[in-house]
Design a protein around this motif. Structure first.
Motif, PDB file in Angstrom:
ATOM      1  N   SER A  63       0.865  -1.178   0.000  1.00 52.88           N
ATOM      2  CA  SER A  63       0.000   0.000   0.000  1.00 52.88           C
ATOM      3  C   SER A  63       0.901   1.225   0.000  1.00 52.88           C
ATOM      4  CB  SER A  63      -0.914   0.011   1.230  1.00 52.88           C
ATOM      5  OG  SER A  63      -0.142   0.086   2.415  1.00 52.88           O
ATOM      6  N   ILE A  64       0.307   2.400  -0.186  1.00 54.24           N
ATOM      7  CA  ILE A  64       1.121   3.610  -0.200  1.00 54.24           C
ATOM      8  C   ILE A  64       0.880   4.438   1.047  1.00 54.24           C
ATOM      9  CG2 ILE A  64       1.443   3.806  -2.677  1.00 54.24           C
ATOM     10  CD1 ILE A  64      -0.894   5.671  -2.796  1.00 54.24           C
ATOM     11  N   GLY A  65       1.896   5.210   1.386  1.00 59.15           N
ATOM     12  CA  GLY A  65       1.830   6.088   2.534  1.00 59.15           C
ATOM     13  C   GLY A  65       2.920   7.129   2.427  1.00 59.15           C
ATOM     14  N   ALA A  66       3.403   7.584   3.565  1.00 58.21           N
ATOM     15  CA  ALA A  66       4.464   8.591   3.580  1.00 58.21           C
ATOM     16  C   ALA A  66       5.337   8.363   4.799  1.00 58.21           C
ATOM     17  CB  ALA A  66       3.869   9.998   3.614  1.00 58.21           C
ATOM     18  N   PRO A  67       6.641   8.564   4.654  1.00 61.04           N
ATOM     19  CA  PRO A  67       7.508   8.520   5.837  1.00 61.04           C
ATOM     20  C   PRO A  67       7.248   9.763   6.674  1.00 61.04           C
ATOM     21  CG  PRO A  67       8.744   9.265   3.938  1.00 61.04           C
ATOM     22  CD  PRO A  67       7.381   8.906   3.432  1.00 61.04           C
ATOM     23  N   PRO A  68       7.820   9.858   7.859  1.00 62.61           N
ATOM     24  CA  PRO A  68       7.628  11.066   8.669  1.00 62.61           C
ATOM     25  C   PRO A  68       7.973  12.328   7.876  1.00 62.61           C
ATOM     26  CG  PRO A  68       8.693   9.371   9.965  1.00 62.61           C
ATOM     27  CD  PRO A  68       8.633   8.854   8.563  1.00 62.61           C
ATOM     28  N   ASP A  69       7.058  13.319   7.914  1.00 60.07           N
ATOM     29  CA  ASP A  69       7.299  14.591   7.240  1.00 60.07           C
ATOM     30  C   ASP A  69       6.635  15.705   8.020  1.00 60.07           C
ATOM     31  OD1 ASP A  69       4.583  14.412   6.663  1.00 60.07           O
ATOM     32  OD2 ASP A  69       4.876  13.870   4.570  1.00 60.07           O
ATOM     33  N   GLN A  70       6.555  16.920   7.424  1.00 59.90           N
ATOM     34  CA  GLN A  70       6.021  18.063   8.156  1.00 59.90           C
ATOM     35  C   GLN A  70       4.557  17.886   8.528  1.00 59.90           C
ATOM     36  OE1 GLN A  70       7.569  18.095   5.177  1.00 59.90           O
ATOM     37  NE2 GLN A  70       8.773  19.959   4.852  1.00 59.90           N
ATOM     38  N   LEU A  71       3.802  17.159   7.693  1.00 64.53           N
ATOM     39  CA  LEU A  71       2.384  16.976   7.963  1.00 64.53           C
ATOM     40  C   LEU A  71       2.135  15.967   9.074  1.00 64.53           C
ATOM     41  CD1 LEU A  71       0.892  16.926   4.361  1.00 64.53           C
ATOM     42  CD2 LEU A  71       0.667  18.731   6.058  1.00 64.53           C
ATOM     43  N   SER A  72       2.975  14.937   9.161  1.00 68.45           N
ATOM     44  CA  SER A  72       2.772  13.888  10.154  1.00 68.45           C
ATOM     45  C   SER A  72       4.122  13.317  10.570  1.00 68.45           C
ATOM     46  CB  SER A  72       1.881  12.776   9.579  1.00 68.45           C
ATOM     47  OG  SER A  72       1.654  11.774  10.546  1.00 68.45           O
ATOM     48  N   PRO A  73       4.698  13.827  11.667  1.00 68.63           N
ATOM     49  CA  PRO A  73       6.018  13.357  12.101  1.00 68.63           C
ATOM     50  C   PRO A  73       6.072  11.876  12.427  1.00 68.63           C
ATOM     51  CG  PRO A  73       5.480  15.446  13.141  1.00 68.63           C
ATOM     52  CD  PRO A  73       4.224  14.975  12.469  1.00 68.63           C
ATOM     53  N   GLY A  74       4.917  11.226  12.573  1.00 71.04           N
ATOM     54  CA  GLY A  74       4.911   9.798  12.837  1.00 71.04           C
ATOM     55  C   GLY A  74       4.819   8.958  11.586  1.00 71.04           C
ATOM     56  N   GLY A  75       4.771   9.610  10.418  1.00 65.49           N
ATOM     57  CA  GLY A  75       4.579   8.877   9.173  1.00 65.49           C
ATOM     58  C   GLY A  75       3.106   8.541   8.971  1.00 65.49           C
ATOM     59  N   GLN A  76       2.766   8.103   7.776  1.00 66.93           N
ATOM     60  CA  GLN A  76       1.371   7.805   7.467  1.00 66.93           C
ATOM     61  C   GLN A  76       1.250   6.527   6.652  1.00 66.93           C
ATOM     62  OE1 GLN A  76      -1.031  11.403   6.209  1.00 66.93           O
ATOM     63  NE2 GLN A  76       0.998  12.329   6.146  1.00 66.93           N
ATOM     64  N   ALA A  77       0.240   5.732   6.989  1.00 68.59           N
ATOM     65  CA  ALA A  77      -0.128   4.548   6.208  1.00 68.59           C
ATOM     66  C   ALA A  77      -1.540   4.798   5.694  1.00 68.59           C
ATOM     67  CB  ALA A  77      -0.075   3.295   7.074  1.00 68.59           C
ATOM     68  N   TRP A  78      -1.680   5.038   4.401  1.00 67.08           N
ATOM     69  CA  TRP A  78      -2.957   5.469   3.847  1.00 67.08           C
ATOM     70  C   TRP A  78      -3.865   4.311   3.460  1.00 67.08           C
ATOM     71  CZ3 TRP A  78       0.383   8.993   0.315  1.00 67.08           C
ATOM     72  CH2 TRP A  78       0.822  10.097   1.049  1.00 67.08           C
ATOM     73  N   ALA A  79      -3.367   3.088   3.460  1.00 70.24           N
ATOM     74  CA  ALA A  79      -4.165   1.920   3.061  1.00 70.24           C
ATOM     75  C   ALA A  79      -4.758   2.089   1.671  1.00 70.24           C
ATOM     76  CB  ALA A  79      -5.277   1.653   4.094  1.00 70.24           C
ATOM     77  N   LEU A  80      -4.007   2.725   0.790  1.00 69.61           N
ATOM     78  CA  LEU A  80      -4.431   2.927  -0.591  1.00 69.61           C
ATOM     79  C   LEU A  80      -3.588   2.067  -1.522  1.00 69.61           C
ATOM     80  CD1 LEU A  80      -4.731   6.828  -0.606  1.00 69.61           C
ATOM     81  CD2 LEU A  80      -6.567   5.150  -0.256  1.00 69.61           C
ATOM     82  N   ALA A  81      -4.167   1.724  -2.658  1.00 71.23           N
ATOM     83  CA  ALA A  81      -3.459   0.896  -3.628  1.00 71.23           C
ATOM     84  C   ALA A  81      -2.368   1.695  -4.318  1.00 71.23           C
ATOM     85  CB  ALA A  81      -4.441   0.355  -4.662  1.00 71.23           C
ATOM     86  N   ALA A  82      -1.272   1.020  -4.621  1.00 66.15           N
ATOM     87  CA  ALA A  82      -0.169   1.626  -5.360  1.00 66.15           C
ATOM     88  C   ALA A  82      -0.275   1.230  -6.830  1.00 66.15           C
ATOM     89  CB  ALA A  82       1.172   1.157  -4.787  1.00 66.15           C
ATOM     90  N   MET A  83       0.124   2.144  -7.695  1.00 75.98           N
ATOM     91  CA  MET A  83       0.154   1.863  -9.121  1.00 75.98           C
ATOM     92  C   MET A  83       1.571   1.393  -9.489  1.00 75.98           C
ATOM     93  SD  MET A  83      -2.967   2.583  -9.985  1.00 75.98           S
ATOM     94  CE  MET A  83      -3.470   2.092  -8.312  1.00 75.98           C
ATOM     95  N   SER A  84       1.675   0.233 -10.078  1.00 78.36           N
ATOM     96  CA  SER A  84       2.968  -0.337 -10.444  1.00 78.36           C
ATOM     97  C   SER A  84       3.511   0.334 -11.696  1.00 78.36           C
ATOM     98  CB  SER A  84       2.829  -1.845 -10.703  1.00 78.36           C
ATOM     99  OG  SER A  84       3.906  -2.332 -11.476  1.00 78.36           O
ATOM    100  N   PRO A  85       4.727   0.898 -11.637  1.00 75.29           N
ATOM    101  CA  PRO A  85       5.283   1.502 -12.855  1.00 75.29           C
ATOM    102  C   PRO A  85       5.469   0.489 -13.980  1.00 75.29           C
ATOM    103  CG  PRO A  85       6.951   1.384 -11.118  1.00 75.29           C
ATOM    104  CD  PRO A  85       5.635   1.045 -10.487  1.00 75.29           C
ATOM    105  N   VAL A  86       5.797  -0.754 -13.641  1.00 77.31           N
ATOM    106  CA  VAL A  86       5.956  -1.794 -14.651  1.00 77.31           C
ATOM    107  C   VAL A  86       4.624  -2.062 -15.346  1.00 77.31           C
ATOM    108  CG1 VAL A  86       6.528  -4.228 -15.033  1.00 77.31           C
ATOM    109  CG2 VAL A  86       7.905  -2.850 -13.446  1.00 77.31           C
TER     110      VAL A  86
END
Length: 681
Positions: A397-420
């Protein structure tokens, strides 16, 4: 080659980043387990060292024997130079029809060709290769090219939170049209709302606009039941609509179950009435929409019909229904033809109403008009991953590492699009999503546009997250093709951990950046003065994921952090002290223009900035304190549930609406009068 060396080489070749720099400047190395998980997500078999070495050898063999790169991105209307191995015969089959062909001894120079995703076939004795040729305009549409103005302003609002006496309790497309008319009449150039992607008929509990079932189809919960085409004046339709009004109450928080339940019951009755009583022109318009929707609309409606029987998450369906190409799906879907037609009709009604909102916005003087939002991805078990499965990455799934919006990181439980997989399908699914979203959007905001460069994937097996490189030039070109055809300005939300050179590359192609005043600091941590904001950007004080102006000034967000136990117990006092320092530093940076009122000072500063677009949040216009969303929470904070206190009909009379309009006009955004905030009540 050792197993680790082969894994590293394969991962690098497939776009798995070996490391990244985190929020605190530390290097985070991608571990082997994560590399394997991300490779599997792209369809590679890497369960053993031998399989890794085999995959690497196969990849290198293809590279050695190919005539040219498998994908070429160029500029439409100009010659395209392609490095080839040896003399070749070539044929270009254009997307819209037509053929160009010839031969070349060395590097191949194609003649100027129109925009589109074309087939290039290269041939030499004993070998043929198909190349995806993506030709796009050099730049995307700009604010001046669309509006005739260099600098415009507009308003952003939460569509779900709009209040009016005619709805069940959830803002709808008619509310959107009326609000657009209100702000168009005072000089605003756009009205932005949260994503209006489809939630899924069988998942009424899925209320986040950023966690949709399918991004290419519309949210039917926002249909205005009193504005169904063909039934506007029908007496029975009026009676049905009267039953809906106020069904969910008028409390501060939205009762989604009551609101969506009332709307769905009404729409079911209205569809039956439409079938029996709608005039022929309305019936014909629906038939044309259904035919134009093609296979994509049919697949979406098929999912919706099946979800009513099996639930909103296809991963819980019988195994035989997981793959829509299986005969079992076709046989089970056949008896559901009437329900499929119903879901197509819902999309037609929603599309008609959103089109009407854009038409009315522009008629009120609002150019570009509606500013719509594209979510970064769909829910993993929703309609998009079922009907467009050939572009979805598996097991991540996709998310974000710790950043300005969420210092704890985020797990969005959203599907990722495969570049391949995206490349293999020639970006077909993504193009359809962009095309349908841009159809009614004068401006499109792409959420987390950093994903065009690299996407943070979280493996289901629990291994640490890491970045997967994305085909940035191809994604930009695809976006440019669709934006040029729709005449849509594109804004990329580029907050977070920004790779070096990323913003410059996006700007070069004509994508507008995102300048959020509360984050606009230089390398020394000082707030930038307004005149230093990026000209090619949309500037605002806050977003749906940040504190409102009142919330920032009062520390409401810090109060939530304390309430939720985020951080050390004594960190709250330090955060409050730091916020007080930041507030003064921000005021020092923006200067005294606008008087003493904070709302006026902040928006006067934004108005005089060189940013091409300035957005004023409806929350700030109405003095709202609490934020729409608190990143990192689901039920702990009332995300996406707050209803505006002021009805749509009364918003025009709010004092800050006139003040904001005059501030923008005084700074040369559309109109030309000025006003002194000190004189305002």
């Amino acid at each position: 080659m050792s197993g680790h060396a082969a894994l590293d080489a394969l991962a690098a070749a497939c776009g798995v980043l070996p490391e990244f720099i985190d929020l605190w400047g530390q290097e985070r190395v991608t571990p082997p387990d994560t590399k394997r998980a991300l490779l599997r997500a792209n369809g590679l078999a890497v369960d053993s060292d031998a399989m890794v070495e085999e995959a690497l050898a196969d990849l290198r063999q293809r590279d050695r024997t190919r005539i040219a790169p498998p994908e070429v991105v160029g500029v439409a209307g100009t010659p395209t130079i392609i490095e080839t191995r040896g003399p070749v015969e070539w044929r270009v089959l254009l997307e819209e029809g037509g053929l160009h062909e010839g031969s070349a001894e060395g590097p191949l120079t194609l003649p100027p060709l129109p925009d589109g995703v074309h087939d290039l076939v290269l041939s030499r004795p004993g070998q043929h290769q198909r190349v995806t040729l993506i030709l796009a305009p050099a730049r995307l549409p700009s604010v001046p090219s669309v509006t005739g103005q260099d600098r415009i302003w507009g308003v952003t609002a939460a569509l779900y939170g709009l209040r009016s006496g005619r709805t069940a309790g959830l803002g709808d497309y008619e509310d959107l049209a009326r609000l657009a008319e209100t702000f168009g009449q005072v000089g605003a150039g756009f009205l932005g709302v949260n994503p209006v992607h489809n939630w899924g008929w069988a998942t009424p509990e899925a209320i986040s606009p950023y966690s949709p079932s399918h991004r290419g189809y519309l949210n039917t919960a926002h249909i205005a039941v009193d504005c169904v085409p063909g039934l506007d004046t029908h007496p029975e339709a009026r009676r049905i609509c009267a039953e809906v009004q106020g069904a969910a109450g008028q409390g501060a928080l939205i009762d989604y179950a009551a609101a969506t339940g009332a709307v769905r019951r009404a729409l079911t009755k209205l569809y039956a009435l439409f079938q029996s009583s709608a005039p022929a022109p309305a019936q014909a318009a629906f038939d044309r929409f259904r035919a134009a929707g093609g296979d994509g609309l049919d697949r979406f409606a098929q999912f919706e019909a099946l979800s009513e029987r099996h639930g909103g998450d296809w991963r819980d369906w019988p195994e035989a229904l997981h793959d829509m190409s299986l005969p079992s799906v076709v046989s089970e879907a056949a008896p559901l033809a009437k329900r499929r037609a119903f879901h197509m009709w819902l999309q037609w009604v929603a599309d008609h109403q959103l089109n009407a909102a854009q038409t009315r916005a522009q008629a009120a003087g609002m150019l570009p008009g509606l500013y719509l939002d594209l979510a970064v991805g769909p829910r993993r078990g929703g309609a998009e991953t079922w009907s467009e499965r050939d572009m979805v990455a598996d097991g991540v799934s996709i998310g974000a590492p710790p950043d300005q919006l969420s210092p704890g990181g985020q797990a969005w439980a959203l599907a990722a699009m495969s570049p391949v997989k995206l490349a293999r399908t020639r970006y077909r699914g993504l193009r359809g999503i962009l095309r349908r979203t841009m159809r009614h959007a004068g401006i499109l905001r792409i959420d987390h546009v950093l994903g065009f460069n690299r996407s943070f994937w979280l493996p289901d097996d629990g291994s640490p997250g890491a970045y997967m490189r994305q085909p940035m030039q191809a994604l930009l070109a695809i976006t440019a093709i669709e934006a040029a055809r729709a005449g849509t300005v594109v804004v990329g939300e580029d907050l977070g951990l920004v790779p070096p050179g990323f913003r410059e590359s996006m700007a070069e192609r004509g994508v507008y950046g995102y300048s959020v005043l509360q984050f606009e600091k230089d390398d020394n941590g000082r707030f930038r003065p307004p005149e230093d904001l990026r000209p090619q950007s949309l500037a605002c004080f806050a977003t749906h994921d940040t504190p409102t102006l009142n919330g920032y000034w009062s520390g409401a967000d810090i109060g939530w952090w304390r309430r939720l136990g985020w951080g050390a117990a004594d960190a709250g006092d330090d955060l409050i002290a730091r916020r007080e320092t930041e507030k003064q530093a921000l005021l020092d940076a923006i200067g005294p223009t606008g008087g003493q009122d904070v709302f006026c000072r902040v928006h006067a500063a934004l108005a005089r900035s060189p940013a091409a677009m300035v957005a004023v949040q409806l929350d700030d216009l109405l003095g709202v304190t609490e934020a729409q969303n608190l990143p990192g929470t689901t039920d702990e904070h009332p995300n996406w549930r707050r209803r505006y206190e002021t009805p749509v009909e009364a918003i025009a009379a709010s004092a800050n609406v006139r003040i904001a309009a005059d501030l923008m006009q005084g700074a040369g955004r559309h109109l030309s009068t000025t006003i002194d905030c000190e004189d305002q009540p």
